[in-house]
Design an enzyme around this catalytic site. Structure first.
Site, short mmCIF file in Angstrom:
data_model
loop_
_atom_site.label_atom_id
_atom_site.label_comp_id
_atom_site.label_asym_id
_atom_site.label_seq_id
_atom_site.Cartn_x
_atom_site.Cartn_y
_atom_site.Cartn_z
CE1 TYR A 59 -3.91 -1.96 4.80
CE2 TYR A 59 -3.60 0.33 4.13
CZ TYR A 59 -3.77 -1.01 3.80
OH TYR A 59 -3.77 -1.39 2.48
CB SER B 147 -0.89 0.01 1.25
OG SER B 147 -1.51 1.26 1.43
CE LYS C 214 -1.69 -4.29 3.14
NZ LYS C 214 -1.96 -5.59 2.49
NE ARG D 54 -5.82 9.69 0.26
CZ ARG D 54 -5.44 10.73 0.98
NH1 ARG D 54 -4.93 11.81 0.39
NH2 ARG D 54 -5.56 10.71 2.30
#
Length: 329
Positions: free
Chosen positions: A146, A122, A150, A224
């Site tokens: 999170y 990610s 990763k 994004r």
């Protein structure tokens, strides 16, 4: 034969469909906690697919897959939790599942002599960007559990390469969006946390929640990089071929190199839906950087990856999928 963990989920299922379409035999390993059995039944119509329900947190579950299928050549690993806000509230859940579960997978792979894996990583491994677009040499400093989970797995993969010769490609996703261009499968999260499907469902499920309008961006909302699901999956196939050809570990960003704000996405959805979107403004969510966009040069140059779909095409496919789901209910 390719083993796909998390193959009943959103991104994993699209990868399985592509592999089957290419004539490759696939085993899907999924707990069905977040994946869908109906997706597996749909996928079975498109090639040689074996499904095993199990959990990576139980090493005997994944050992059994390798024990019963001696012809597994490589693994594509999607299984994992992926909600930033949830990871902040419950980091234990994320480290136990995403890290410990992956360790069980890797140890089972070593036990049965399978030494190639494509890992679903990610852009969250980068944290708050020091510059944009972000390239693979950017510092790795996650700002939520999170992202930490990763990055920990990426470091484990590096160590397993040096110690055991297990080769990996880590693909650092930016924001996946859209549905299969043929309308076979699409996005089905419960609860849904991704922006585009939430916009498309907002008239059915109430006003959209817009988190933060005070970011240092062009209109105050988060920016994004949205990559089409089919383009994303094509990169996985290329990464698998890269491993098979070069037997070398590496990492690649997967994004378009362009950024769109939340308000811009809303406007694009309004054009495709031909109706306005109601939204409520809420405070920023913890752990959300203002801007995340990818420098995808490395994937283009080394994997020969090509971005083919536009953002409008992605939203259109997602919209068609939402209409299909609604008509089937």
């Amino acid at each position: 034969m390719i083993l796909v963990t998390g193959g009943a989920g959103y991104i994993g299922s699209h990868c399985v469909l592509k592999l089957l379409s290419d004539g490759i035999d696939v085993i899907v390993f999924d707990s069905l906690e977040l994946g869908h059995r109906e997706t597996i039944e749909t996928l079975k119509r498109y090639g040689s697919l074996k499904f095993v329900q199990g959990n990576l947190k139980n090493i005997d579950d994944i050992r059994g897959v390798f024990m019963s299928n001696k012809n597994i050549e490589s693994v594509i690993h999607f299984a994992g939790y992926s909600q930033v806000a949830e990871s902040i509230k419950n980091p234990q859940k994320y480290y136990y599942n995403n890290v410990y579960g992956t360790l069980n997978l890797l140890n089972a792979m070593l036990e049965f002599g399978v030494k190639q894996i494509v890992f679903s990583s990610s852009a969250a491994v980068y944290g708050e960007p020091k510059y944009t677009p972000i390239d693979e040499n950017h510092q790795l400093n996650p700002i939520n559990p999170y992202g930490n989970s990763k990055l920990i797995v990426e470091k484990i993969l590096s160590d397993y390469d040096k110690a055991y010769g297990l080769k990996s490609v880590s693909l650092r996703y930016f924001n996946a969006c859209g549905a299969d261009s043929n309308g076979i499968i699409g996005e089905m999260h419960n609860p849904e946390t991704h922006l585009i499907p939430n916009i498309l469902k907002s008239d059915k499920e109430g006003s959209l929640k817009l988190f933060g309008t005070d970011y240092d961006t062009k209109d105050g909302t988060c920016v994004r990089d949205y990559i089409n699901i089919d383009d994303l999956i094509n990169a996985h196939i290329l990464a698998l071929k890269y491993l098979q050809t070069n037997n070398k570990s590496d990492c690649f960003n997967l994004g378009t190199g362009e950024g769109n704000s939340v308000k811009e996405i809303i406007e694009l959805c309004e054009k495709i839906m031909c109706k306005p979107v109601k939204y409520e403004i809420h405070p920023r969510r913890t752990g959300d950087p203002a801007v995340l966009t990818a420098d995808n040069t490395k994937a283009k140059e080394i994997l020969n990856w090509i971005q083919e779909k536009t953002l409008s095409q992605s939203i259109q496919s997602a919209y068609e999928w939402e209409k299909y789901k609604n008509s089937a209910e």
